[in-house]
Design a protein around this motif. Sequence first.
Motif, PDB file in Angstrom:
ATOM      1  N   UNK A  53       0.814  -1.262  -0.084  1.00 51.51           N
ATOM      2  CA  UNK A  53      -0.031   0.135   0.038  1.00 51.51           C
ATOM      3  C   UNK A  53       0.665   1.384  -0.079  1.00 51.51           C
ATOM      4  N   UNK A  54       1.967   1.223   1.048  1.00 57.33           N
ATOM      5  CA  UNK A  54       2.669   2.579   0.970  1.00 57.33           C
ATOM      6  C   UNK A  54       4.270   2.451   0.414  1.00 57.33           C
ATOM      7  N   UNK A  55       4.957   1.201   0.209  1.00 58.81           N
ATOM      8  CA  UNK A  55       6.186   1.136  -0.061  1.00 58.81           C
ATOM      9  C   UNK A  55       6.047  -0.004  -0.998  1.00 58.81           C
ATOM     10  N   UNK A  56       7.473   0.327  -2.120  1.00 58.82           N
ATOM     11  CA  UNK A  56       7.711  -0.571  -3.005  1.00 58.82           C
ATOM     12  C   UNK A  56       9.276  -1.070  -2.629  1.00 58.82           C
ATOM     13  N   UNK A  57       9.333  -2.224  -2.725  1.00 61.98           N
ATOM     14  CA  UNK A  57      10.435  -2.933  -2.178  1.00 61.98           C
ATOM     15  C   UNK A  57      11.117  -3.994  -3.225  1.00 61.98           C
ATOM     16  N   UNK A  58      12.541  -3.542  -3.415  1.00 63.90           N
ATOM     17  CA  UNK A  58      13.077  -4.681  -4.703  1.00 63.90           C
ATOM     18  C   UNK A  58      14.227  -5.368  -3.990  1.00 63.90           C
ATOM     19  N   UNK A  59      14.079  -6.862  -4.226  1.00 64.21           N
ATOM     20  CA  UNK A  59      15.152  -7.708  -3.810  1.00 64.21           C
ATOM     21  C   UNK A  59      15.553  -8.755  -4.883  1.00 64.21           C
ATOM     22  N   UNK A 111       3.448   3.487  -3.456  1.00 66.79           N
ATOM     23  CA  UNK A 111       2.694   2.085  -3.344  1.00 66.79           C
ATOM     24  C   UNK A 111       1.190   2.313  -4.053  1.00 66.79           C
ATOM     25  N   UNK A 112       0.429   1.408  -3.592  1.00 66.95           N
ATOM     26  CA  UNK A 112      -0.889   1.170  -4.204  1.00 66.95           C
ATOM     27  C   UNK A 112      -1.709   2.468  -3.763  1.00 66.95           C
ATOM     28  N   UNK A 113      -1.646   2.825  -2.597  1.00 66.27           N
ATOM     29  CA  UNK A 113      -2.437   4.006  -2.303  1.00 66.27           C
ATOM     30  C   UNK A 113      -2.224   5.248  -2.969  1.00 66.27           C
ATOM     31  N   UNK A 163     -12.588   4.505  -7.056  1.00 63.39           N
ATOM     32  CA  UNK A 163     -11.395   4.395  -8.283  1.00 63.39           C
ATOM     33  C   UNK A 163     -10.671   3.052  -8.174  1.00 63.39           C
ATOM     34  N   UNK A 164     -10.454   2.728  -6.594  1.00 60.03           N
ATOM     35  CA  UNK A 164      -9.855   1.464  -6.316  1.00 60.03           C
ATOM     36  C   UNK A 164     -10.413   0.414  -7.136  1.00 60.03           C
ATOM     37  N   UNK A 165     -11.770   0.373  -7.042  1.00 57.58           N
ATOM     38  CA  UNK A 165     -12.647  -0.822  -7.410  1.00 57.58           C
ATOM     39  C   UNK A 165     -12.388  -0.940  -8.982  1.00 57.58           C
ATOM     40  N   UNK A 166     -12.711   0.497  -9.679  1.00 63.05           N
ATOM     41  CA  UNK A 166     -12.574   0.614 -11.046  1.00 63.05           C
ATOM     42  C   UNK A 166     -11.273   0.188 -11.617  1.00 63.05           C
ATOM     43  N   UNK A 167     -10.139   0.591 -10.732  1.00 65.74           N
ATOM     44  CA  UNK A 167      -8.877  -0.018 -11.103  1.00 65.74           C
ATOM     45  C   UNK A 167      -8.605  -1.377 -11.442  1.00 65.74           C
ATOM     46  N   UNK A 168      -9.150  -1.898 -10.479  1.00 67.30           N
ATOM     47  CA  UNK A 168      -8.907  -3.412 -10.310  1.00 67.30           C
ATOM     48  C   UNK A 168      -9.743  -4.093 -11.478  1.00 67.30           C
ATOM     49  N   UNK A 169     -10.908  -3.530 -11.867  1.00 68.36           N
ATOM     50  CA  UNK A 169     -11.649  -4.059 -12.963  1.00 68.36           C
ATOM     51  C   UNK A 169     -11.134  -3.748 -14.192  1.00 68.36           C
TER      52      UNK A 169
END
Lengths: 610, 182
Positions: free
Chosen positions: A226-232, A257-259, A292-298
Motif C-alpha cells: 500500500x505504501x512502499x515498493x521494495x525490490x530484492x 505504493x498502491x495507495x 477508483x480503487x474498484x474501477x482500477x481493479x476492474x
Amino acid sequence: MSEARYAIGVDLGTTNCALSYVDLAAGEGASGQQQTMPIPQLTGPGMVQDRNLLPSFLYLPHADEMVPGDLVLPWGAQPDFIVGELARERGAQTPIRLVSSAKSWLCHAGVDRRGAILPQEAPEEVPHTSPLDTTVRYLEHLRDAWNHQHPDAPLGEQELTITIPASFDPAARELTAEAARTAGYERVTVLEEPQAALYSWIQSSEGAWRKQVQVGEIILVVDAGGGTTDLSLIAVIENDGNLELHRIAVGDHILLGGDNMDLALAHMVAGKLAAQGTPLDPWQVRALTHGCRAAKELLLVESDHEVIPIVVPSRSSRLIGGSIRTEVSRQEVTATLVEGFFPVVEAGARPLNRPRTGLMQLGLPYAQDAAITRHLAAFLTRQISATADLAGIGTPAANASFLHPTAVLFNGGVFKSALLANRIMDILNGWLKSEGAPPARRLEGADLDLAVARGAAYYGYVRHGGGVRIRGGTAQAYYVGVESALPAVPGMAPPVQALCVAPFGMEEGSAADLPPQEFGLVVGEPAHFRFFGSSVRRQDQVGTRLDHWAAGELQELGEIELALPAEGRTPGEIVPVKLRAAISEAGTLRLEAIPREGAERWQVEFDVRS
Amino acid sequence: MTERKLSLFARIPLAISAFWRIVFNGEFAQEVVRLRQGVSPERPEPTVKPAALLQETGPAAALQMLGLLQQDGRFIDFIEEDVAGFSDAEIGAAARVVHEGCRKVMREHFTLKPVRSELEGARVTLEAGFDAAALRLTGNVVGDPPFKGALTHKGWIAVETKLPKVAIGHNVAILAPAEVEL
C-alpha cells in the motif's frame, strides 16, 4: 520458558497487518498446516467482526464521540483508542484524530520516532502518540487476539517473525524489534518482506520449487504494498549438491505504493468533474478514491470493460438526488496509472530527483519520482556486480549494463491488476532482449495479500530446521564518519572519511572483527557520529577507510550517538574505544563501544532524537 | 406409534389389574367398552397450546442487519427516498452504490448457495419425501410423488451465517446515527 508450539508470522504493513501461523508439532510445514488468524476488531461502534487483515490505522476519539462500552473487544479490553477497520473509517471523516502510515514514520530518520508527533497536523488537545507507540498498539492488538483464541499457547512463548521492508535501515529495524519486545513478543526475529514472499512461494509450491528454478538463476522480487515498493534480488546457487538461495541485494526505500495510485486516479477524476462544474469536497474525494480503487481493479485485469461508471454517493440521506455519477475509461486509467507509475523506459533510466525547496514541510519523504520502472532500472544497474562473488554465477556478460534477472516474483495488492505485472515483465524483457539475454519468466502462485505473513510463519518453521533457508545476511555494509586529520580551512567543514565497521553480508548471531581504529570519547558528553550504509560495496572489510566515494555508493543514514556513563570516571576524561558491530539473533544490527581496558560495553544508539 | 406385542407373562398381570379397574372405575370400564366396539380411546386434550408453536424472533439481529445494509449500502436512504421524480439514469446511478454495498454486506455475513443446482427452466423430478420447506410446488399440484416439473427459481439457502458481535448495552435500534460536522 516452555518450548514454542507455533511459528507465528506477523506482517506489519503500512496499511494492513496480518498474522499467520504454523503448528511446529504437526511438522510438514510445507503441506498446508498453515493458517491465517482471523483478527477480531471493531467495525462499528459496539460491533466486533473477524477480518483476515487488521488495517494499520489508529484513531484517537474525542471523549464525546463514543458511548461508554462501544469500544469493548472480545478479550474484555476497553481501550480509549481504536485500531483496525473502525479506525480507518472514522479517520476518513475526522483525519485530525487519525494516525496512519506509522511504519513510514518509523523509518523516517528526520523525526523523533519515540516522540509524540502523530497525528502530524492535529490540534494540541488531540492526544498525540509516537510512531513507535503506534506500532506497539497494533502488535498488542494482534497479541490479545492470539491469546484470546489460544489460551493454552500464549503468544509470548511462540516463535515469532515480524516482517520489515528490505530497505529498512538499522535504526528502523531496531525500533521494530523494540516495539515487538514492548508488546510482549519475546522470541522475535525480523525478516525482510521480499524474502517472506519468496518463502511463501516456496511453501506453496510444496517442494516443486526445486524443479521450477535452476542453479545460476537470479530471482527479482518486486513487492509493491500500500505504501512502499521494495525490490530484492535472490540468487539460486548450489552447495554440496543442494540448491541454496542467497539474497544478494536490496533496493532503496521507495515510499510509493498502491495507495498513491488510487489517489492519483481519484485526483484525475476529481479534476475532470471540477472542469465540468462539479467540484468535490474532501469527503467526496475520499469516496471517489474508494470507487477508483474498484474501477482500477476492474479495468486493469484483462477484461472487456472499456468504461466503468463511478458514483460518488451524497453524504446526506438524499442518495438518488445527491449522488454524482461519472465514469472512468480504460484509456484514462492506462494514462494515469500505467504511464504514470510504470512508464516504458530504457534500462539506463534513472529516477528524477527534483531539487528540494529550501523550506520543506516536515512530512514523509515520499518518492520524488513515481515511475517504479525507473527505480527498477536504477536498482538493476547499480547491482550489476552483485553476483560477482557467487560460485556458479559470476559476473554478467561484458556487454551487460545491468544485472539480468531470470525470474520475477510479484507481491503486494498492486499486482492484483494483472496488467501491471505484465507491464513490468514486458519492460524488463525489453531490457533483457536489448542485451541479448533470454526473457525472464514470472513465478506464479503466491497470495498477494497474505504471502508475507505466511512466508514469515514458514520462516519460523525453517528456523526450527524444517526447510530451505534464504541466506545472505545484511544487505549493506555500514560506516561511521571520521573527520580527517587535515588542517582546518576557514569556512569549510573538514572532509569526512568513512570507516567500515560492519561488512556486507553479516549473518544473524555473528559479530564483526574489531577495527584497528580507536575513538577518544569524552566521559559525560554524548558523541555523535555520521553513519553511512552502502548496498554496493561488497568488498570492504572492517577497518577499511574511504576518503572519497562515487555518488550513490554510500548513503547517509540517521546520526548515531554514543554516551559513556559517568559512573566511576571523571567527567571530561577521554576514554579510547573501538566500535564493534554484531547482528543479533533477532536480525538487528548492534554497535558496541569497547574500551581498551576493562570488560565494559556501551551500546551505540541508532535512533537519536533529532 | 408402533409398540411391541406383550408377552403372555406380561399379559396375565395386566388382565388381573384391568379386571379390578373395570370393577372399581366406571370411566375406565366405559373406555374398555368403546375399545371392544372398535373405537379408539379418547385422546387427552393436547397440553401444548397451538399459539406456543410460534416464537418471536428477536429484533436485535434484524436491526443489526438493517444497520449494516445502511452503513455499507445506503439501503435505508435508497428505499426511503421518493423515486417518482427521478429519471431511470439517476436511480440507476444510486442503485450502483446500493448494489455494491449491499452485496459486500451480504457476502460478508452469509454464505449463500442455490437450493437446486440445475439450470432454471430445466425439468426436475421430486421423489417422495422431498423437503417441502426447500421446494415449493406451484401450478397443477395434484397426485402423488414423484412429481415432475420445470425449475422456475433455483432458490437460495444460507449455509452459513456470521453476524458481528455486539457490545452488551449497544443500542442496535440506531440504524444510522445523525452526522454533525464541526
